[in-house]
Design a protein around this motif. Structure first.
Motif, PDB file in Angstrom:
ATOM      1  N   VAL A  39      53.951 -98.553  51.316  1.00 34.96           N
ATOM      2  CA  VAL A  39      52.591 -98.016  51.361  1.00 34.96           C
ATOM      3  C   VAL A  39      51.599 -99.110  51.745  1.00 34.96           C
ATOM      4  N   LEU A  94      48.021 -94.525  48.951  1.00 34.65           N
ATOM      5  CA  LEU A  94      47.420 -95.119  50.137  1.00 34.65           C
ATOM      6  C   LEU A  94      45.957 -95.476  49.878  1.00 34.65           C
ATOM      7  N   LEU A 139      51.400 -89.744  48.124  1.00 29.54           N
ATOM      8  CA  LEU A 139      51.213 -90.737  49.181  1.00 29.54           C
ATOM      9  C   LEU A 139      49.728 -90.968  49.450  1.00 29.54           C
TER      10      LEU A 139
END
Length: 318
Positions: free
Chosen positions: A268, A57, A53
């Protein structure tokens, strides 16, 4: 993979950015404080998808015209370079040992994201000694001067390096999943961080089967923190469970690039927009270092955090 600039987002400028890690201010690190917004990404439990993540990101923020520095804060078990399929000649371990400058250890990844990897399998970095702490804070100061946003992917759990870096970062982002074990560990982490920070943690619910499940997970976490810690949380959204994520890890390609229209990729991007449009912490959010303190990473006493039983009881009572 590039995206057009979203007109809803605030323009990036040095005046809008925030001071970087406080670790560069204390002790003997007489280095100018760079103007970068620093996000420390943490999780109480492994396997929640935190590092993947953090990587995606960073790419989403870069696509929104931000200069991003992605730092592997798991100093003993780094894995960011593996997720990217890279084998950098130097990493943060070489910097901490004084073998090279931080500029030599940074490589440019996809979408122009600058990446500072960490070594894997080096237990001497699990708790930094004084000399390495000094090199770390100086290296972070230099590296952050060329960034609008620094994403620091912390080691999982409550190790001394992770807690100290979280304490000194501008913002702490806690990643969890709807699984009860992950949620309870996230709450325990928030409880520990509450003793060393005043800023409200930002919460991202990862691997949710639906937006409703993510909302329920966040609501219970926020309710528990409010009832037992008298603390507020901030939701930065969710990322849906998606087979494209696992496929991307196996292929060593970020899912935002390998499957740009997958549900996880769309989520995201929305988290990135919320991050840029949301409220930012100011100096009052940070816990100032005492005048006589050093940037040492303290060893956590057993009494510093909640017992697993106490955290579970508080969670179940919410």
């Amino acid at each position: 993979m590039s995206m057009p600039t979203d007109p809803r987002l605030p323009a990036s400028s040095p005046r809008e950015s925030r001071p970087a890690l406080q670790i560069i201010r204390g002790g003997k690190c007489a280095v100018p404080v760079p103007t970068a917004r620093v996000l420390a990404v943490a999780s109480g439990k492994g396997g929640v998808g935190k590092t993947s993540l953090a990587l995606n990101l960073a790419l989403a923020l870069a696509a929104l015209d931000r200069r991003v520095l992605l730092v592997d804060g798991d100093l003993a078990l780094g894995k960011l370079d593996l997720l990217l399929g890279e084998e950098p000649a130097a990493n943060l371990g070489h910097v901490l040992n004084g073998e090279c400058a931080v500029e030599q250890a940074i490589f440019t990844g996809p979408s122009g994201v600058r990446v500072l990897a960490s070594p894997c399998g080096r237990d001497e970095f699990a708790v930094l000694d004084a000399a390495r702490r000094e090199r770390f804070c100086a290296a972070m100061a230099r590296a952050a001067t060329a960034a609008d946003i620094v994403i620091l992917d912390l080691a999982t759990g409550i190790g001394p390096n992770s807690i100290e870096l979280a304490r000194r970062a501008g913002e702490i982002v806690v990643v969890t999943t709807p699984e009860p074990t992950a949620s309870i560990d996230a709450y325990a982490l928030i409880k520990i961080l509450g003793g060393v920070r005043r800023a409200a943690p930002r919460i991202i619910v990862n691997r949710a089967r639906s937006a409703e499940e993510a909302a329920e997970t966040y609501a219970r976490l926020a309710r528990t923190a409010s009832r037992h810690l008298h603390a507020g949380l901030v939701s930065w959204g969710h990322v849906l469970e998606d087979t494209a994520v696992e496929d991307a890890v196996r292929r060593q390609i970020p899912f935002l690039l390998g499957a740009p229209e997958a549900p996880a990729s769309l989520c995201v991007r929305e988290v990135a927009r919320k991050l840029l449009c949301g409220d930012r912490p100011d100096e009052t959010d940070r816990v100032p270092l005492p005048a006589n303190s050093s940037p040492a990473s303290p060893s956590l006493p057993r009494s510093a955090g909640p017992s697993p039983i106490a955290a579970r009881r508080e969670w179940e009572a919410a």
